[in-house]
Design an enzyme around this catalytic site. Structure first.
Site, short mmCIF file in Angstrom:
data_model
loop_
_atom_site.label_atom_id
_atom_site.label_comp_id
_atom_site.label_asym_id
_atom_site.label_seq_id
_atom_site.Cartn_x
_atom_site.Cartn_y
_atom_site.Cartn_z
N GLY A 223 9.58 18.07 -14.20
CA GLY A 223 10.01 18.00 -15.71
C GLY A 223 8.55 17.85 -16.55
CE1 TYR A 227 0.71 11.84 -26.25
CE2 TYR A 227 1.92 10.10 -25.29
CZ TYR A 227 1.24 10.79 -26.40
OH TYR A 227 1.29 10.01 -27.62
N GLY A 228 2.21 15.51 -20.71
CA GLY A 228 2.22 16.48 -19.66
C GLY A 228 3.14 16.50 -18.72
CB SER A 229 3.83 19.46 -16.50
OG SER A 229 3.96 20.33 -17.69
CE LYS A 243 3.05 10.99 -17.35
NZ LYS A 243 2.97 9.85 -18.22
CG ASP A 339 8.23 7.39 -25.68
OD1 ASP A 339 9.43 7.68 -26.59
OD2 ASP A 339 7.55 8.32 -25.18
#
Length: 526
Positions: A223, A227-229, A243, A339
């Site tokens: 996913g 801030y990144g895949s 990540k 978050d």
């Protein structure tokens, strides 16, 4: 403290520093040395302590007994010569006679103590290496991996080798003889100083990351995070989530490392290590086999998942609440996540929840939320508290608001921002889930009269839920999203309420099998 300890103590007692306390006073009070207190807490000097913080008092035995370092061996007592009446006529001979027995005994005892000191030093050296995992995973020039570590029971890596030489063909991102870029130097300097006060994660090479993810293939993509895949990988027979971030995200990279190297909890995702190339940064976590909560709540069948039962949803809510309570209340430094959302709540193979993605986490004041500083507003719309949107003040109560939205999602199966039906797509309206659920609760005063609330409950539950428990969770969410942050609950209160809801839900589920009386007795007997 997690991992192997380099200290010589057997016990660590937590102590909240009060006004007027000092390291010298604690050392005298508990019978320990000042050096051991400073070493256990990473204090630079006896004056660098703060009232209200939790400090550890190292004890060699149960509290109350004197503390002695193992290396501080008491001097061998000099025995007093025994008094013996000399025989007549032998006084002169007695004066010249030396106590050879005592001399030989003292020499033997000293030799034995020297051997003990050597053994203690060797054991301390081994413990030190085990605790301070440097993890400099490097390859020899023939390509063989020289790094060794043990996989602990909690998916973490320990006992890394301490090699400092790097093969020229290894893409190591650390500075070499000052020739690397300033970005590399700044990252390495931060990593090497104050980030890893408790545990040091393993440093992996870029080649290992590339190999474990099959070259970052789409089939390994789990996913996209804030801030990144995130990719699935296998490192040394260990399932991990990796990540992938661009090098411009150094601030978020370091923020997440600083938090996850200091906090450890079963309901927080565990950081295993990190890596970097010239252009990218990588964080390696334990793998959550079932993915994010979001993928199981919103249109799960199209994503290959089955819908979650009511009891599983309550257990997930309780797990996430415990993780959030831990960073709010029980860590040495208190944090706000900033978050909290369903995509940052991950599920393991048993559907137990873990909070992830600490790239936006910040320290907050220890004596109250008012000490939190105003910051740039970050996070995800639909989860942002009103006061956070208006003044940028990140507090623990803003995390509580976001968690209340998560509770509404668990009940309704809808996303934090919902699309209301209209005659055409252009006439549809986007509303926050919190406002929709609060409107339904105004017309549902109790579990016996909750017609409006029933219309908002996830249809995939198929009416298989205890109405009173659903209403209690909805009311709990309502308290969490109150516009006035002062009226919102603390996470410890949320944990208590969810624990009660879970017990009631489990008992309700048992009644479906006709065992309500037996099960009720078991619950009461706990």
């Amino acid at each position: 403290m997690c991992g192997c300890s380099s200290g010589l103590w057997n016990y660590l007692m937590s102590y909240v520093m009060e006004e007027g306390d000092s390291v010298e006073g604690l050392a005298s009070r508990f019978g320990v040395s000042m050096d051991s207190i400073e070493a256990a807490n990473g204090i630079d000097g006896p004056g660098n302590v703060t009232a209200g913080e939790v400090y550890y008092i190292p004890l060699d035995s149960v509290p109350g007994e004197p503390y002695h370092l193992e290396e501080e061996i008491p001097p061998t007592p000099t025995p007093e010569p025994s008094v013996v009446e000399p025989l007549e006529g032998s006084k002169e001979n007695h004066k010249d006679h030396l106590p050879y027995g005592w001399i030989l005994g003292s020499i033997g005892a000293g030799f034995f103590l020297i051997i003990c000191c050597v053994l203690v030093f060797a054991f301390s050296k081994f413990s030190f290496c085990c605790a301070h995992t440097r993890g400099n995973l490097e390859k020899d020039c023939d390509g063989k991996i020289s790094h060794k570590f043990h996989i602990l029971g909690r998916s973490s890596f320990c006992c890394a080798s301490d090699k400092s030489t790097v093969c020229s063909k290894t893409r190591d991102w650390r500075p070499n003889n000052g020739e690397s870029s300033n970005r590399h130097i700044s990252i390495h300097t931060a990593v090497g100083t104050d980030v890893f006060e408790m545990d040091k994660p393993v440093i992996f090479t870029y080649e290992e990351i590339l190999y474990s993810t099959d070259g970052f293939s789409d089939s390994n993509l789990l996913g996209h995070g804030t801030y990144g895949s995130v990719y699935y990988g296998i490192l040394r027979d260990q399932e991990v989530a990796i990540k992938r971030m661009t090098a411009t995200k150094t601030k978020e990279f370091m923020a997440e490392m600083k938090v996850l190297c200091k906090v450890h909890h079963t309901n927080l995702v565990e950081l295993i290590g990190y890596a970097a190339s010239d252009d990218e940064l990588f964080l390696i976590y334990e793998c959550a086999q079932k993915g994010s909560l979001r993928s199981h709540l919103h249109d799960p069948h199209n994503k290959g998942n089955t819908s979650l039962s009511w009891n599983v949803r309550v257990q997930i809510a309780l797990d996430a609440a415990r993780g959030l309570e831990y960073i709010h209340e029980h860590t040495k430094a208190h944090y706000v996540h900033r978050d909290i959302k369903t995509s940052n709540i991950l599920l393991d193979s048993a559907f137990r929840a873990k909070i992830s993605d600490f790239g936006l986490a910040k320290l907050v004041g220890k004596t109250g939320d008012v000490e939190a500083s105003a910051t740039k507003v970050v996070g995800t719309f639909g989860y942002l508290a009103p006061e956070y949107l208006s003044n940028g003040l990140a507090t623990r109560k803003s995390d509580v608001y976001a968690f209340g939205v998560v509770l509404f999602e668990l009940i309704s199966g809808k996303e934090a921002i919902t699309q209301t039906d209209g005659m055409a797509l252009k006439n549809s309206e986007r509303r926050s889930l919190a406002s929709v659920m609060l409107a339904a609760l105004r017309n549902s005063p109790n579990s016996m009269s909750m017609t409006s609330l029933k219309e908002c409950i996830d249809p995939s539950l198929m009416d298989l839920y205890p109405h009173d428990c659903v209403h209690k969770m909805a009311m709990l969410a309502k308290q969490c999203v109150d516009e006035d942050p002062i009226l919102r609950l603390d996470m410890k209160q949320v944990v208590i309420t969810l624990s009660q809801i879970l017990l009631s839900s489990v008992e309700w589920e048992a009644t479906l099998a006709g065992n309500s009386q037996v099960f009720s007795g078991l619950v009461q007997g706990r």
